[in-house]
Design a protein around this motif. Structure first.
Motif, PDB file in Angstrom:
ATOM      1  N   PRO A  35      -2.198  -0.055 -13.886  1.00 19.11           N
ATOM      2  CA  PRO A  35      -0.636  -0.100 -13.809  1.00 19.11           C
ATOM      3  C   PRO A  35       0.038  -0.073 -15.468  1.00 19.11           C
ATOM      4  CG  PRO A  35      -1.681  -0.932 -11.258  1.00 19.11           C
ATOM      5  CD  PRO A  35      -2.903  -0.901 -12.669  1.00 19.11           C
ATOM      6  N   LEU A  36       0.957   0.412 -15.237  1.00 16.68           N
ATOM      7  CA  LEU A  36       1.694   0.447 -16.740  1.00 16.68           C
ATOM      8  C   LEU A  36       2.321  -0.674 -16.917  1.00 16.68           C
ATOM      9  CD1 LEU A  36       2.860   1.520 -19.215  1.00 16.68           C
ATOM     10  CD2 LEU A  36       4.774   2.062 -17.448  1.00 16.68           C
ATOM     11  N   ALA A  37       2.828  -1.927 -16.407  1.00 18.32           N
ATOM     12  CA  ALA A  37       2.735  -2.813 -16.018  1.00 18.32           C
ATOM     13  C   ALA A  37       2.005  -3.577 -16.118  1.00 18.32           C
ATOM     14  CB  ALA A  37       4.034  -3.427 -14.324  1.00 18.32           C
ATOM     15  N   ARG A  38       0.719  -3.634 -16.082  1.00 19.95           N
ATOM     16  CA  ARG A  38      -0.421  -4.314 -16.269  1.00 19.95           C
ATOM     17  C   ARG A  38      -1.233  -4.758 -17.545  1.00 19.95           C
ATOM     18  NH1 ARG A  38      -4.415  -3.870 -11.982  1.00 19.95           N
ATOM     19  NH2 ARG A  38      -5.800  -5.409 -13.411  1.00 19.95           N
ATOM     20  N   ARG A  39      -0.766  -4.010 -18.189  1.00 16.70           N
ATOM     21  CA  ARG A  39      -1.423  -2.654 -19.957  1.00 16.70           C
ATOM     22  C   ARG A  39      -0.644  -3.795 -20.783  1.00 16.70           C
ATOM     23  NH1 ARG A  39      -1.223   3.637 -20.104  1.00 16.70           N
ATOM     24  NH2 ARG A  39      -2.410   3.872 -17.319  1.00 16.70           N
ATOM     25  N   PRO A  40      -1.312  -4.579 -21.733  1.00 16.96           N
ATOM     26  CA  PRO A  40      -0.851  -5.263 -22.884  1.00 16.96           C
ATOM     27  C   PRO A  40      -0.593  -4.713 -23.421  1.00 16.96           C
ATOM     28  CG  PRO A  40      -3.470  -5.506 -22.870  1.00 16.96           C
ATOM     29  CD  PRO A  40      -3.516  -4.530 -21.181  1.00 16.96           C
ATOM     30  N   THR A  41      -0.283  -3.496 -23.895  1.00 12.44           N
ATOM     31  CA  THR A  41       0.708  -2.880 -24.854  1.00 12.44           C
ATOM     32  C   THR A  41       1.337  -2.244 -24.241  1.00 12.44           C
ATOM     33  OG1 THR A  41      -1.486  -2.476 -26.132  1.00 12.44           O
ATOM     34  CG2 THR A  41       0.381  -1.100 -27.000  1.00 12.44           C
ATOM     35  N   GLU A  42       2.767  -2.997 -25.002  1.00 11.05           N
ATOM     36  CA  GLU A  42       3.634  -2.220 -24.235  1.00 11.05           C
ATOM     37  C   GLU A  42       4.270  -0.570 -24.724  1.00 11.05           C
ATOM     38  OE1 GLU A  42       7.018  -4.833 -23.941  1.00 11.05           O
ATOM     39  OE2 GLU A  42       5.893  -6.384 -23.060  1.00 11.05           O
ATOM     40  N   THR A  43       4.059  -1.036 -26.477  1.00 13.62           N
ATOM     41  CA  THR A  43       5.095   0.477 -26.959  1.00 13.62           C
ATOM     42  C   THR A  43       4.332   1.382 -27.240  1.00 13.62           C
ATOM     43  OG1 THR A  43       4.218  -1.078 -29.248  1.00 13.62           O
ATOM     44  CG2 THR A  43       6.938  -1.146 -28.162  1.00 13.62           C
ATOM     45  N   LEU A  44       2.805   1.582 -27.535  1.00 11.48           N
ATOM     46  CA  LEU A  44       1.824   2.386 -27.689  1.00 11.48           C
ATOM     47  C   LEU A  44       0.185   1.787 -27.959  1.00 11.48           C
ATOM     48  CD1 LEU A  44       1.309   4.919 -30.013  1.00 11.48           C
ATOM     49  CD2 LEU A  44       1.066   3.825 -31.092  1.00 11.48           C
ATOM     50  N   PHE A  45      -0.229   2.991 -27.025  1.00 15.31           N
ATOM     51  CA  PHE A  45      -1.559   2.686 -26.467  1.00 15.31           C
ATOM     52  C   PHE A  45      -2.252   3.227 -27.252  1.00 15.31           C
ATOM     53  CE2 PHE A  45      -4.430   0.596 -23.714  1.00 15.31           C
ATOM     54  CZ  PHE A  45      -5.713   1.353 -23.443  1.00 15.31           C
ATOM     55  N   GLN A  46      -2.921   2.712 -28.679  1.00 14.74           N
ATOM     56  CA  GLN A  46      -3.914   3.220 -29.240  1.00 14.74           C
ATOM     57  C   GLN A  46      -4.965   2.375 -29.704  1.00 14.74           C
ATOM     58  OE1 GLN A  46      -2.818   6.982 -31.907  1.00 14.74           O
ATOM     59  NE2 GLN A  46      -1.194   8.042 -29.884  1.00 14.74           N
ATOM     60  N   GLU A  47      -6.168   2.068 -29.596  1.00 13.77           N
ATOM     61  CA  GLU A  47      -6.851   0.879 -30.536  1.00 13.77           C
ATOM     62  C   GLU A  47      -7.278   1.544 -31.740  1.00 13.77           C
ATOM     63  OE1 GLU A  47     -10.276  -1.416 -29.288  1.00 13.77           O
ATOM     64  OE2 GLU A  47     -10.107  -0.267 -28.156  1.00 13.77           O
ATOM     65  N   GLN A  48      -6.971   0.556 -32.572  1.00 15.60           N
ATOM     66  CA  GLN A  48      -7.512   0.589 -34.507  1.00 15.60           C
ATOM     67  C   GLN A  48      -8.304   0.490 -34.218  1.00 15.60           C
ATOM     68  OE1 GLN A  48      -6.144  -3.036 -36.377  1.00 15.60           O
ATOM     69  NE2 GLN A  48      -6.910  -2.408 -38.563  1.00 15.60           N
ATOM     70  N   PRO A  49      -9.171   1.668 -35.171  1.00 16.21           N
ATOM     71  CA  PRO A  49     -10.385   1.437 -36.184  1.00 16.21           C
ATOM     72  C   PRO A  49     -10.801   0.729 -36.722  1.00 16.21           C
ATOM     73  CG  PRO A  49      -8.818   3.162 -36.929  1.00 16.21           C
ATOM     74  CD  PRO A  49      -7.729   2.632 -35.877  1.00 16.21           C
ATOM     75  N   LYS A  50     -11.999   0.068 -35.905  1.00 22.92           N
ATOM     76  CA  LYS A  50     -12.517  -1.017 -37.466  1.00 22.92           C
ATOM     77  C   LYS A  50     -13.689  -0.834 -37.087  1.00 22.92           C
ATOM     78  CE  LYS A  50     -10.143  -4.029 -34.573  1.00 22.92           C
ATOM     79  NZ  LYS A  50      -9.767  -4.981 -34.172  1.00 22.92           N
ATOM     80  N   THR A  51     -13.879  -0.371 -38.336  1.00 28.88           N
ATOM     81  CA  THR A  51     -15.379   0.055 -39.111  1.00 28.88           C
ATOM     82  C   THR A  51     -16.258  -1.974 -39.999  1.00 28.88           C
ATOM     83  OG1 THR A  51     -14.530  -0.005 -41.500  1.00 28.88           O
ATOM     84  CG2 THR A  51     -15.172   1.699 -39.887  1.00 28.88           C
ATOM     85  N   GLY A  52     -17.356  -1.831 -39.304  1.00 33.76           N
ATOM     86  CA  GLY A  52     -18.210  -3.144 -39.945  1.00 33.76           C
ATOM     87  C   GLY A  52     -18.784  -2.961 -42.055  1.00 33.76           C
TER      88      GLY A  52
END
Length: 610
Positions: A35-52
Motif C-alpha cells: 500500500p502507498l502509505a507503507r512505502r518508504p519513498t514518498e516522492t519518487l519510487f525509483q532505485e538508484q543504480p549501483k555498480t561494484g
C-alpha cells in the motif's frame, strides 16, 4: 542461436552477484504490491543504480588480460587492479563527485586590490593529484616494470580511473604527453628533474603539465595560428610574449608550448617551420606566476572540474627544448599519447554509462515488469554493448602496439600500423562515445536528464572527445597523410593484419558470416583506393571521413573475431563479433558508388549549405 535473443545479463556480473540481483528484483516487485502509505519513498519510487568493483565486473577486460599477459605479469596486475577497483569504489568516486560540485574559481584580486590571478581548486581535486602519483598513473608507463606490457597496464588503470577521476584524467593526459616528449628528446640534463617529477610516485614531488598550443586564430592549424614570440636572453633562456586562448589544466606545475623565435631585428619566421617547442614552469619557487596573467577561466559545456584559462604571456621565462623550427615535429609523440588518452576516456565513458543503464534495468519497473524484461529495451543496451566492446579491443590494440614501440620490440609493420590506428581510433571512438552516452541517458527516461543523478555530467564530459586533440575531419585528413606518406605500405600492412586475424577466426564455428562480411569490406576498400588513385585530390578529401570510418569498422571487426576465436571464448564474444559485422563495414565504398566524391560534389555541397 543465443545471438537471436538480446541479453546482456552476466556480462559484468561478479561471483555471487546474481543471487543479490534476484533478491533485489524480488524486493522491487513486493514493494509494488505494498500500500502507498507503507512505502518508504514518498516522492519518487525509483532505485538508484549501483555498480561494484569496476575491475571485477569487467569480464571483457579480464578476459583480454588473461589472454595476452604473461602469467607472472597477470598475477601481479590482477592483484593490483582488484585493490584499485575497491579504492575507486570506496574513496575515489566520492572525490570525483566533489570535484564536479566544486569547480575551480578564479580570483583576480585580493581583498586589498592587489592582482593575484589565483585559480582556487577544491581539496578533492588536489587529492586526485596525490592519488594519481600514489597509483603510478603516469609512472607505470615509464618505469617499464613489465617491459612492453607496461604501457597497456597503465592504460587499463587509466581506463578504470577515468570516469571516477572528477576530470583529473585530462591533466594526466597532458602530463603523460609532456613526459613522452622529454623522453623522446633523450631526457636532457636540464629536463631531468622535470621528467622525474612528471613520472614520480611521490605525491609531494609529482608534477602535472599543461599543453598551451591554442591561440586566438584557432586550434589545429598551429602553423598559421601561433603568434607567440620567443626572445632569446643573454643567459640562453627565452622570454615568451603572446596570448594563449585555451590552456587546459591551467593549475598545472609546468607546460609545453609553441612559439616563434625572433631574430636580432625582431622578425619571426612564419609557417610550421618557424615554430619551436618550449618548456616552462608556471610558477616560481615562491608560488608566483612566471610573468603570466590570467585573463579569465573558460565557461565550458563540460569538463568543468578542470581549470581552462585564457593566459597572457608577458615575458614568461622558458627553455627551448626542440631544435629551432622543429616544434611541430617534436610534439608528434605528445599528440600520439594524448590522443590515446582521448580513446581511453571515450571507452571508459561508454563502459560507465552502459553499466549504469544495465543496473537500472534490473531495478526500474515500467508497465508491470522490470526494464530488463522488455525485449526492446535490452536490444538497445545490447547494441551499445557491442559498440563498447569493439572500442575497447581497438584501444587495447593501440596501446599494445605503443608498448612494443617504446621497448624497441615493434617491427616496421607494427610501427606503420600504430601510426595509422592512433588517429583512426581517436576519431571513431570519440563519435561512438557521444552516441552511446546519449542513448544511455535516454534509457533512464527523465531521470537521466536530472543533474543530481550524475548522468548529465558523463554526457557533457564525453562531448569534448570528438573535439579535443583534433576534430573528426582534422584527424581524417591526418589518416590520408599517413596513407600517402607511406606510399601504400600502411594500407598493405593494414590489409595483411586484418587477413591474419580472419584466418584465426575461420576455424571457429559461428563466425563464418562475420568473416565473409569483413572480406567483402576489405575488397570494397581495395577497389575504392585503386580507383581513387587516378582521381583529383578533392576526391580523397571528400572521402576522408568515410574512409577513416571504414578502417575503424573493418579493423575492429577483425579484433572482435580474433577475441571470439581464442580458447575459452564465450558465446557472448561470438555474438558481439557477428553483430558488429552486421553493419555497413565499408561506408567509403558504398558512398563512392553513389557519387558522393565525384567531380563537382564539393560545389554541390557548398550550394546545398548556402
Amino acid at each position: 542461436d543465443r545471438c537471436q535473443t538480446p541479453s546482456v545479463q552476466g556480462i559484468t556480473t561478479t561471483v555471487g552477484q546474481e543471487q543479490s540481483v534476484s533478491t533485489q528484483e524480488k524486493q522491487v516487485l513486493e514493494d509494488l504490491e505494498m500500500p502507498l502509505a507503507r512505502r518508504p519513498t514518498e516522492t519518487l519510487f525509483q532505485e538508484q543504480p549501483k555498480t561494484g568493483n569496476q575491475y571485477l565486473e569487467d569480464t571483457l577486460l579480464r578476459s583480454y588480460l588473461k589472454t595476452h599477459l604473461p602469467p607472472k605479469v597477470l598475477e601481479e596486475v590482477h592483484q593490483d587492479l582488484e585493490r584499485f577497483g575497491n579504492r575507486l569504489l570506496t574513496k575515489i568516486q566520492p572525490l570525483g563527485w566533489e570535484c564536479e560540485l566544486n569547480p575551480p574559481v578564479f580570483r583576480q584580486f585580493d581583498a586589498w586590490g592587489q592582482r593575484v590571478d589565483r585559480i582556487d581548486t577544491c581539496s578533492a581535486w588536489r587529492r586526485m593529484k596525490e592519488i594519481s602519483a600514489e597509483e603510478g598513473l603516469i609512472a607505470e608507463a615509464y618505469e617499464r616494470r613489465y617491459s612492453n606490457w607496461s604501457r597497456l597496464y597503465q592504460a587499463v588503470k587509466l581506463y578504470l580511473f577515468s570516469t571516477s577521476s572528477g576530470g583529473f584524467n585530462c591533466p594526466l593526459a597532458m602530463t603523460d604527453g609532456a613526459a613522452k616528449v622529454i623522453e623522446s628528446l633523450g631526457i636532457p640534463g636540464s629536463l631531468k628533474s622535470a621528467f622525474d617529477r612528471l613520472t614520480s610516485r611521490d605525491p609531494k614531488k609529482f608534477w602535472t603539465s599543461g599543453q598551451w598550443m591554442t591561440e586566438r586564430r584557432g586550434g589545429s592549424d598551429v602553423a598559421n595560428g601561433t603568434e607567440t614570440v620567443a626572445r632569446r636572453q643573454p643567459d640562453g633562456t627565452y622570454r615568451l610574449y603572446g596570448f594563449k586562448w585555451f590552456t587546459s589544466a591551467a593549475d598545472s606545475d609546468v607546460t609545453l608550448t609553441l612559439a616563434r623565435i625572433a631574430d636580432a631585428e625582431g622578425q619571426c619566421p612564419q609557417g610550421s617551420r618557424g615554430l619551436s617547442l618550449f618548456f616552462l614552469r608556471v610558477r616560481d619557487e615562491e608560488g608566483k606566476l612566471n610573468n603570466i596573467q590570467v585573463q579569465r577561466l573558460k565557461d565550458k559545456l563540460g569538463t568543468r572540474q578542470m581549470a581552462t584559462a585564457e593566459l597572457w604571456l608577458q615575458g614568461a621565462r622558458a627553455e627551448l627544448i626542440s631544435a629551432e623550427g622543429r616544434g611541430v615535429a617534436s610534439i608528434s609523440n605528445m599528440l600520439n599519447v594524448t590522443r590515446i588518452h582521448n580513446v581511453i576516456a571515450a571507452v571508459a565513458s561508454m563502459r560507465r554509462m552502459i553499466s549504469l543503464s544495465r543496473e537500472y534495468a534490473r531495478r526500474r519497473v515500467a508497465f508491470g515488469k522490470l526494464l530488463k524484461d522488455h525485449p526492446l529495451h535490452m536490444q538497445t543496451i545490447a547494441r551499445m554493448e557491442v559498440q563498447w566492446r569493439g572500442a575497447f579491443l581497438l584501444l587495447m590494440e593501440v596501446v599494445r602496439l605503443l608498448g612494443l614501440a617504446e621497448t624497441n620490440l615493434a617491427s616496421e609493420q607494427d610501427q606503420l600500423l600504430l601510426r595509422l590506428l592512433i588517429p583512426v581510433a581517436k576519431l571513431y571512438t570519440g563519435k561512438q562515445a557521444t552516441a552511446v552516452a546519449v542513448e544511455a541517458m535516454e534509457s533512464f527516461g527523465g531521470q537521466g536528464y536530472m543533474e543530481d543523478t550524475g548522468v548529465p555530467v558523463i554526457l557533457r564530459d564525453t562531448l569534448v572527445l570528438s573535439i579535443w586533440e583534433g576534430t573528426t575531419n582534422i584527424l581524417s585528413l591526418d589518416v590520408l597523410r599517413s596513407l600517402a606518406k607511406s606510399q601504400g605500405q600502411v594500407m598493405a600492412v593494414f590489409l595483411s593484419t586484418v587477413q591474419k586475424k580472419l584466418e584465426l577466426a575461420l576455424g571457429t564455428a559461428g563466425l563464418a558470416p562475420a568473416v565473409q562480411r569483413v572480406q567483402e569490406a576489405t575488397g570494397g576498400l581495395t577497389q575504392f583506393l585503386e580507383k581513387a588513385g587516378s582521381e583529383p585530390a578533392v576526391t580523397m578529401e571528400l572521402a576522408a571521413r568515410d574512409l577513416s570510418y571504414s578502417l575503424a569498422r573493418i579493423y575492429t571487426g577483425a579484433l572482435l573475431m580474433e577475441h571470439a576465436a581464442r580458447p575459452g571464448a564465450s558465446s557472448t564474444d561470438t555474438c558481439a563479433a557477428l553483430r558488429w559485422c552486421n553493419q555497413e563495414l565499408c561506408p567509403v565504398a558504398a558512398e563512392s558508388g553513389s557519387g558522393s566524391y565525384r567531380a563537382g560534389a564539393a560545389l554541390q555541397d557548398t550550394a546545398l549549405v548556402y
